[in-house]
Write a protein that holds these residues in place. Structure first.
Motif, PDB file in Angstrom:
ATOM      1  N   UNK A 168      28.006  91.759 -39.899  1.00 41.92           N
ATOM      2  CA  UNK A 168      29.197  90.571 -39.595  1.00 41.92           C
ATOM      3  C   UNK A 168      28.294  90.043 -38.665  1.00 41.92           C
ATOM      4  N   UNK A 169      27.149  89.299 -38.488  1.00 43.31           N
ATOM      5  CA  UNK A 169      26.170  89.333 -37.319  1.00 43.31           C
ATOM      6  C   UNK A 169      26.624  87.466 -36.966  1.00 43.31           C
ATOM      7  N   UNK A 170      27.279  86.866 -37.437  1.00 44.93           N
ATOM      8  CA  UNK A 170      27.426  85.117 -37.011  1.00 44.93           C
ATOM      9  C   UNK A 170      29.075  85.688 -36.382  1.00 44.93           C
TER      10      UNK A 170
ATOM     11  N   UNK B 270      28.529  89.923 -32.696  1.00 44.71           N
ATOM     12  CA  UNK B 270      27.900  90.468 -34.067  1.00 44.71           C
ATOM     13  C   UNK B 270      28.547  92.275 -33.974  1.00 44.71           C
ATOM     14  N   UNK B 271      28.132  93.144 -35.220  1.00 42.38           N
ATOM     15  CA  UNK B 271      28.292  93.538 -35.115  1.00 42.38           C
ATOM     16  C   UNK B 271      27.340  94.685 -36.317  1.00 42.38           C
ATOM     17  N   UNK B 272      27.210  95.664 -37.127  1.00 46.02           N
ATOM     18  CA  UNK B 272      26.837  96.345 -37.672  1.00 46.02           C
ATOM     19  C   UNK B 272      26.927  97.636 -37.787  1.00 46.02           C
ATOM     20  N   UNK B 273      27.506  97.897 -39.101  1.00 45.31           N
ATOM     21  CA  UNK B 273      27.702  99.409 -38.912  1.00 45.31           C
ATOM     22  C   UNK B 273      27.201 100.040 -40.604  1.00 45.31           C
TER      23      UNK B 273
ATOM     24  N   UNK C 101      30.573 107.202 -38.733  1.00 42.99           N
ATOM     25  CA  UNK C 101      29.160 106.789 -38.901  1.00 42.99           C
ATOM     26  C   UNK C 101      29.564 105.842 -37.678  1.00 42.99           C
ATOM     27  N   UNK C 102      28.000 104.891 -37.368  1.00 45.90           N
ATOM     28  CA  UNK C 102      27.802 104.395 -36.352  1.00 45.90           C
ATOM     29  C   UNK C 102      27.966 103.162 -36.686  1.00 45.90           C
ATOM     30  N   UNK C 103      28.021 102.442 -35.450  1.00 46.14           N
ATOM     31  CA  UNK C 103      28.333 100.351 -35.035  1.00 46.14           C
ATOM     32  C   UNK C 103      27.733 100.010 -34.080  1.00 46.14           C
ATOM     33  N   UNK C 104      26.682  99.318 -34.508  1.00 47.74           N
ATOM     34  CA  UNK C 104      25.817  98.573 -33.460  1.00 47.74           C
ATOM     35  C   UNK C 104      26.858  97.517 -32.929  1.00 47.74           C
TER      36      UNK C 104
END
Length: 548
Positions: free
Chosen positions: A92-94, A99-102, A125-128
């Motif tokens: 979900x970058x916008x 934003x985030x990536x997981x 898991x991990x989330x960025x």
């Protein structure tokens, strides 16, 4: 803290529920084609994701906002019908300055229903995570993307699409609760410019919908089975036998290969139907084996066998008749044979007879009785088919004995008629007097009745006349004259043909003439009688005696 995101999330959840209820209603009205008894082994999901954030960076209390645009992808591998493991990736970058990536992994459970599948999962898991917004003061910098820890728990509903062999489902919704923890470093107290740092502990809701692709099955496909049957189950040599195999559980996407073997001789086919050539087969039971395969794996091939019987040809039958059944010696009779082969084999006929002769090699023959004795003649009709099987039948013809010859006609015999006496006229002892007329009239009547009869007249003389003649130099032929005079009366007075009358001189003692009727064919016994020479002995006219 920003609550507008959760208001948008509420509207999204309501919309997802409406879609889910509509699909449920559709599923209730549409017959299911989903193989619920054998769900997929692997599910791959790709869809749209909405991320609803509820949290801020501490200290500083910079709040995260919801991200309306995102994508989600997951892959689930199921160990059995209900449980498996899942990997999820979300991007979900916008967001608004964030934003985030997981990426998460964890167990998943499901409940396959007729048209729907319910599932729930729990992942770690991990989330960025980056951000959040730096609305105030403006000189604060955006937190850099930093990896943290994420916990996920939730579930959803899939609707099986009745297309492409149920390879796809519509994920009506997937609703997950997420807990995120991230550390952006040491906190820098404003108004110091730059990254503020701090930590975030965020509660979030992620809602997604999309398409699920299914691969494989938990339960392997049922093994291929093969059954075959011979029709008809029995026949005679040369009759067609067809063996038909029926294979079940074949994969419609694969092409089955059929082969056949048999201990019954020639059989050939590359389909599920084979024909057996029985022309050269002997009577007995034979087996045909079939094999079908659609791959080298166990369960992708099967065998079958079918038996059929070859029956021996049935021998022919025959009936035999004669027409007429009775003939005269030398005549002929027609012999008719009716041979029947139960299998319509070609037939050959032959005949024999106890007497006479028979000619013919078809279903009819002729019996000749020439030279045969009267009595019954036995005629044998034989038939043989092209397999050497025979049958026989008999009939008889009677030769009628010729009628016995008619009995010989009775031998005519002579019959004695009346006698004439010459004793009354002593002066004319050979004259036929009036008293003799009655006798001679009766004799004439008999001659007229029997036109082919003749008359024998035998004249006799008595002993006195014989003794007197012995003393005379010229004896008087009394016996001959009496016979000649009697004939003359019959010829002259009665009109009898003189050729019908024979006169004799007899040897009886008496002055008489005897009359004997000699029918045609009768023989007169003339023993002791002598035929009169009528040229030497003349008849004396019959005149009355002169009176003195």
């Amino acid at each position: 803290m920003d609550y507008r995101a959760f208001r948008s999330l509420g509207r999204f959840v309501l919309a997802a529920c409406a879609v889910g209820l509509g699909a449920a209603n559709l599923g209730a009205q549409t017959p299911s084609t989903t193989p619920t008894t054998n769900p997929s082994r692997v599910d791959v999901y790709l869809g749209y994701a909405y991320f609803g954030a509820h949290g801020s960076v501490h200290p500083g209390y910079a709040s995260y906002s919801s991200i309306n645009e995102g994508m989600i992808g997951s892959g689930a591998y199921y160990f059995n019908k209900y449980a498996g493991g899942e990997f999820i990736y979300t991007n979900s970058p916008n967001g608004v300055n964030d934003g985030l990536q997981d990426a998460s992994v964890g167990p998943i459970v499901r409940l396959p229903l007729e048209n729907f599948t319910l599932f729930a999962h729990a992942l770690v898991g991990g989330v960025r995570l980056g951000g959040p917004n730096n609305e105030s003061p403006a000189y604060l910098s955006h937190e850099p993307y930093t990896w943290g820890v994420e916990l996920t728990a939730g579930g959803g509903m899939d609707y099986a699409l009745p297309f492409f062999d149920n390879r796809f489902s519509l994920r009506l919704f997937e609703l997950d609760y997420k807990y995120l923890h991230d550390d952006f470093g040491p906190y820098t107290q404003p108004p110091t410019p730059g990254v503020t740092g701090g930590r975030v502990n965020m509660d979030a809701v992620e809602l997604s919908a999309g398409i699920v692709a299914h691969f494989g099955h938990i339960i392997p496909p049922p093994p291929v089975t093969y059954a075959c049957v011979a029709a008809p189950p029995s026949g005679f040599p040369g009759d067609p036998i067809t063996v038909t195999g029926t294979a079940l559980n074949l994969n419609p996407k694969k092409t089955g290969t059929y082969t056949w073997t048999s201990d019954a001789g020639a059989i050939s086919s590359t389909s599920n139907t084979a024909n057996v050539d029985t022309k050269a087969l002997s009577a007995g039971t034979y087996t045909v084996k079939g094999h079908v395969t659609e791959g080298p794996k166990p369960g992708e091939m099967a065998d079958c066998s079918a038996q059929f019987a070859v029956k021996a040809f049935e021998p022919p039958t025959i009936s035999c008749s004669a027409s007429p059944t009775s003939v005269n010696p030398g005549d002929s009779a027609t012999i008719t044979a009716t041979g029947i082969s139960p299998q319509n084999r070609p037939l050959t006929y032959s005949y024999s007879a106890s007497a006479g002769s028979v000619s013919g090699t078809s279903s009819t023959a002729t019996l000749s009785t020439a030279g045969a004795a009267p009595g019954s003649i036995a005629v044998t009709c034989n038939v043989v088919d092209d397999k050497g099987q025979t049958a026989s039948a008999r009939t008889s013809v009677t030769i009628i004995p010729p009628p016995p010859p008619p009995p010989p006609p009775p031998v005519p015999t002579t019959s004695s008629l009346c006698s004439i006496n010459f004793e009354r006229d002593m002066k004319r002892p050979t004259r036929v007097d009036n008293e003799a007329k009655a006798c001679l009239d009766d004799v004439a009547l008999n001659l007229q009745r029997a036109s082919d009869a003749k008359l024998a007249l035998v004249g006799n003389a008595d002993s006195k006349e014989t003794a007197a003649n012995a003393k005379k130099k010229k004896p008087v032929p009394y016996a001959a004259e009496r016979a000649v005079n009697t004939k003359d009366y019959l010829v002259t007075e009665k009109g009898i043909d003189p050729s019908r009358i024979t006169v004799y001189a007899g040897s009886a003692d008496g002055q008489t003439v005897t009359t004997t009727l000699v029918p045609a064919g009768a023989t007169l016994d003339t023993t002791g009688d002598t035929a009169v020479d009528e040229s030497a002995v003349k008849a004396v006219p019959r005149t009355p005696v002169k009176k003195k």
